[in-house]
Design a protein around this motif. Sequence first.
Motif, PDB file in Angstrom:
ATOM      1  N   ILE A  23      -1.585 -12.123 -13.708  1.00 55.96           N
ATOM      2  CA  ILE A  23      -1.758 -11.497 -12.398  1.00 55.96           C
ATOM      3  C   ILE A  23      -0.983 -12.315 -11.367  1.00 55.96           C
ATOM      4  O   ILE A  23      -0.828 -13.535 -11.507  1.00 55.96           O
ATOM      5  CB  ILE A  23      -3.244 -11.399 -11.979  1.00 55.96           C
ATOM      6  N   TYR A  24      -0.502 -11.635 -10.348  1.00 49.79           N
ATOM      7  CA  TYR A  24       0.319 -12.274  -9.314  1.00 49.79           C
ATOM      8  C   TYR A  24      -0.562 -12.593  -8.114  1.00 49.79           C
ATOM      9  O   TYR A  24      -1.160 -11.692  -7.511  1.00 49.79           O
ATOM     10  CB  TYR A  24       1.457 -11.338  -8.918  1.00 49.79           C
ATOM     11  N   VAL A  25      -0.645 -13.879  -7.753  1.00 50.76           N
ATOM     12  CA  VAL A  25      -1.503 -14.294  -6.641  1.00 50.76           C
ATOM     13  C   VAL A  25      -0.744 -15.094  -5.575  1.00 50.76           C
ATOM     14  O   VAL A  25      -1.348 -15.589  -4.627  1.00 50.76           O
ATOM     15  CB  VAL A  25      -2.702 -15.132  -7.142  1.00 50.76           C
ATOM     16  N   LEU A  41      -7.988  -4.978  -9.495  1.00 49.11           N
ATOM     17  CA  LEU A  41      -6.963  -3.980  -9.194  1.00 49.11           C
ATOM     18  C   LEU A  41      -5.824  -4.031 -10.199  1.00 49.11           C
ATOM     19  O   LEU A  41      -5.362  -2.981 -10.685  1.00 49.11           O
ATOM     20  CB  LEU A  41      -6.426  -4.206  -7.781  1.00 49.11           C
ATOM     21  N   SER A  42      -5.363  -5.233 -10.543  1.00 50.13           N
ATOM     22  CA  SER A  42      -4.267  -5.368 -11.491  1.00 50.13           C
ATOM     23  C   SER A  42      -4.662  -4.865 -12.879  1.00 50.13           C
ATOM     24  O   SER A  42      -3.896  -4.159 -13.542  1.00 50.13           O
ATOM     25  CB  SER A  42      -3.826  -6.832 -11.566  1.00 50.13           C
ATOM     26  N   THR A  43      -5.868  -5.217 -13.312  1.00 52.38           N
ATOM     27  CA  THR A  43      -6.344  -4.754 -14.622  1.00 52.38           C
ATOM     28  C   THR A  43      -6.457  -3.237 -14.655  1.00 52.38           C
ATOM     29  O   THR A  43      -6.054  -2.579 -15.631  1.00 52.38           O
ATOM     30  CB  THR A  43      -7.712  -5.384 -14.944  1.00 52.38           C
ATOM     31  N   GLU A  87       5.752   1.230 -17.283  1.00 47.09           N
ATOM     32  CA  GLU A  87       5.605  -0.222 -17.230  1.00 47.09           C
ATOM     33  C   GLU A  87       5.173  -0.623 -15.816  1.00 47.09           C
ATOM     34  O   GLU A  87       5.787  -0.201 -14.834  1.00 47.09           O
ATOM     35  CB  GLU A  87       6.936  -0.896 -17.577  1.00 47.09           C
ATOM     36  N   TYR A  88       4.115  -1.420 -15.745  1.00 47.22           N
ATOM     37  CA  TYR A  88       3.632  -1.864 -14.432  1.00 47.22           C
ATOM     38  C   TYR A  88       4.113  -3.281 -14.151  1.00 47.22           C
ATOM     39  O   TYR A  88       3.907  -4.199 -14.946  1.00 47.22           O
ATOM     40  CB  TYR A  88       2.094  -1.828 -14.381  1.00 47.22           C
ATOM     41  N   LEU A  89       4.777  -3.482 -12.997  1.00 50.92           N
ATOM     42  CA  LEU A  89       5.249  -4.793 -12.553  1.00 50.92           C
ATOM     43  C   LEU A  89       4.314  -5.292 -11.465  1.00 50.92           C
ATOM     44  O   LEU A  89       4.375  -4.834 -10.321  1.00 50.92           O
ATOM     45  CB  LEU A  89       6.686  -4.689 -12.034  1.00 50.92           C
ATOM     46  N   ASP A  90       3.451  -6.230 -11.825  1.00 51.34           N
ATOM     47  CA  ASP A  90       2.402  -6.669 -10.902  1.00 51.34           C
ATOM     48  C   ASP A  90       2.977  -7.343  -9.663  1.00 51.34           C
ATOM     49  O   ASP A  90       2.497  -7.125  -8.547  1.00 51.34           O
ATOM     50  CB  ASP A  90       1.449  -7.621 -11.631  1.00 51.34           C
ATOM     51  N   LYS A  91       4.002  -8.175  -9.844  1.00 51.98           N
ATOM     52  CA  LYS A  91       4.579  -8.896  -8.712  1.00 51.98           C
ATOM     53  C   LYS A  91       5.156  -7.955  -7.667  1.00 51.98           C
ATOM     54  O   LYS A  91       4.990  -8.160  -6.460  1.00 51.98           O
ATOM     55  CB  LYS A  91       5.661  -9.861  -9.200  1.00 51.98           C
ATOM     56  N   ILE A 140       5.672   0.693 -10.567  1.00 56.24           N
ATOM     57  CA  ILE A 140       5.646   1.256 -11.913  1.00 56.24           C
ATOM     58  C   ILE A 140       7.052   1.762 -12.240  1.00 56.24           C
ATOM     59  O   ILE A 140       7.677   2.458 -11.433  1.00 56.24           O
ATOM     60  CB  ILE A 140       4.637   2.415 -12.031  1.00 56.24           C
ATOM     61  N   VAL A 141       7.558   1.379 -13.418  1.00 55.49           N
ATOM     62  CA  VAL A 141       8.861   1.864 -13.882  1.00 55.49           C
ATOM     63  C   VAL A 141       8.605   2.890 -14.974  1.00 55.49           C
ATOM     64  O   VAL A 141       7.976   2.593 -15.989  1.00 55.49           O
ATOM     65  CB  VAL A 141       9.733   0.719 -14.422  1.00 55.49           C
TER      66      VAL A 141
END
Length: 328
Positions: A183-185, A213-215, A232-236, A240-241
């Motif tokens: 996860i990006y924090v 939220l990320s999960t 594909e989900y990019l959290d940073k 979504i791609v």
Amino acid sequence: MVCLCLFLTHHRSFSYLLVFLLSADCILLEAKLGEIDCSLDYNVTSKYQKNTAEGIDSPMLADDCLNLTVANLDKNLEQFELDNKIDEMKSVLNSLQNLQFTVKWFEVVEQIEDAFTGLKVLAFDENCIRLSLKTYMPTFEGISYLPRIEATVDAAELNYELLIEVFEGTMRLKNVQVFPNDIYVNDIVDTAKLVSKSSLQWFIQKVQDRIILSTLRHLVVKDANKSRYSLEYLDKDKTIVAHMAGGIDAYIKLSHGWPIFGSPLKLICIKGSDDLKRTSLSFHCKVEKLANSLDTHIRQNISSFVDAVEKVLMEQLQLDLRVGDNSG
């Protein structure tokens, strides 16, 4: 020091008593230092004034020069001893103040543990604290536009560890590491650094919100995958791609709080494929405009939105191809 800290963590009433005693000792020690300084200044000043007065009234004291030299040596020795005593007492005072800060830090840790269920202090030293953070996933019943993904949740609770580093002598965040680091924090850490009134309690609450939220986003994306395209989900990047047929990638920006809140998704760009590379910038702008002007209920759901983007893209590619044939 570590043993004392662990003892204080499990003996809160004792830590409160120790804080009181440390504060009293510090105040008493500071008062003693003040008395010594005043006594030293008074002795030096009075002896100087006495010697000066005797020198004016009794010019024949030159014969007693040896006695005066001995007296000066005694005075210098006394001052040297007082200076050493002051340095020793200052060192003790600094040690007491450091210990007092450590006890106060543990009080903050106890407050954090009291405020959050599932939080446990694993390790603690002067500038770092390692926490075990257990976060519980909520249920999603009653949210009509959110796919039913409860069956895909591997666990009702999510376990993470936080290594929090603070600046020496303060509780201000310096650096944070999350394990596992999926996860990006960094944005939360940056905000905590800028906001002077932010606290560890605030930071941990924000991290727990991000974990949930990320999960949830990963689960929704996984549930929406189809044979025709993969997501594909990019959290940073909070993006979504959508990897679609023909090597085309659609980049979709997530709005704040999606999918918990019913805010619409937004197509920000399309890339890939030789057909797209031959198209103009105006073509890309038109596809994005058409996709982002679709009905809100379509753009709230990732599956329906990617389906719609794919349809708009194919229609515009065919239209662009016909226009090119006619102009040729």
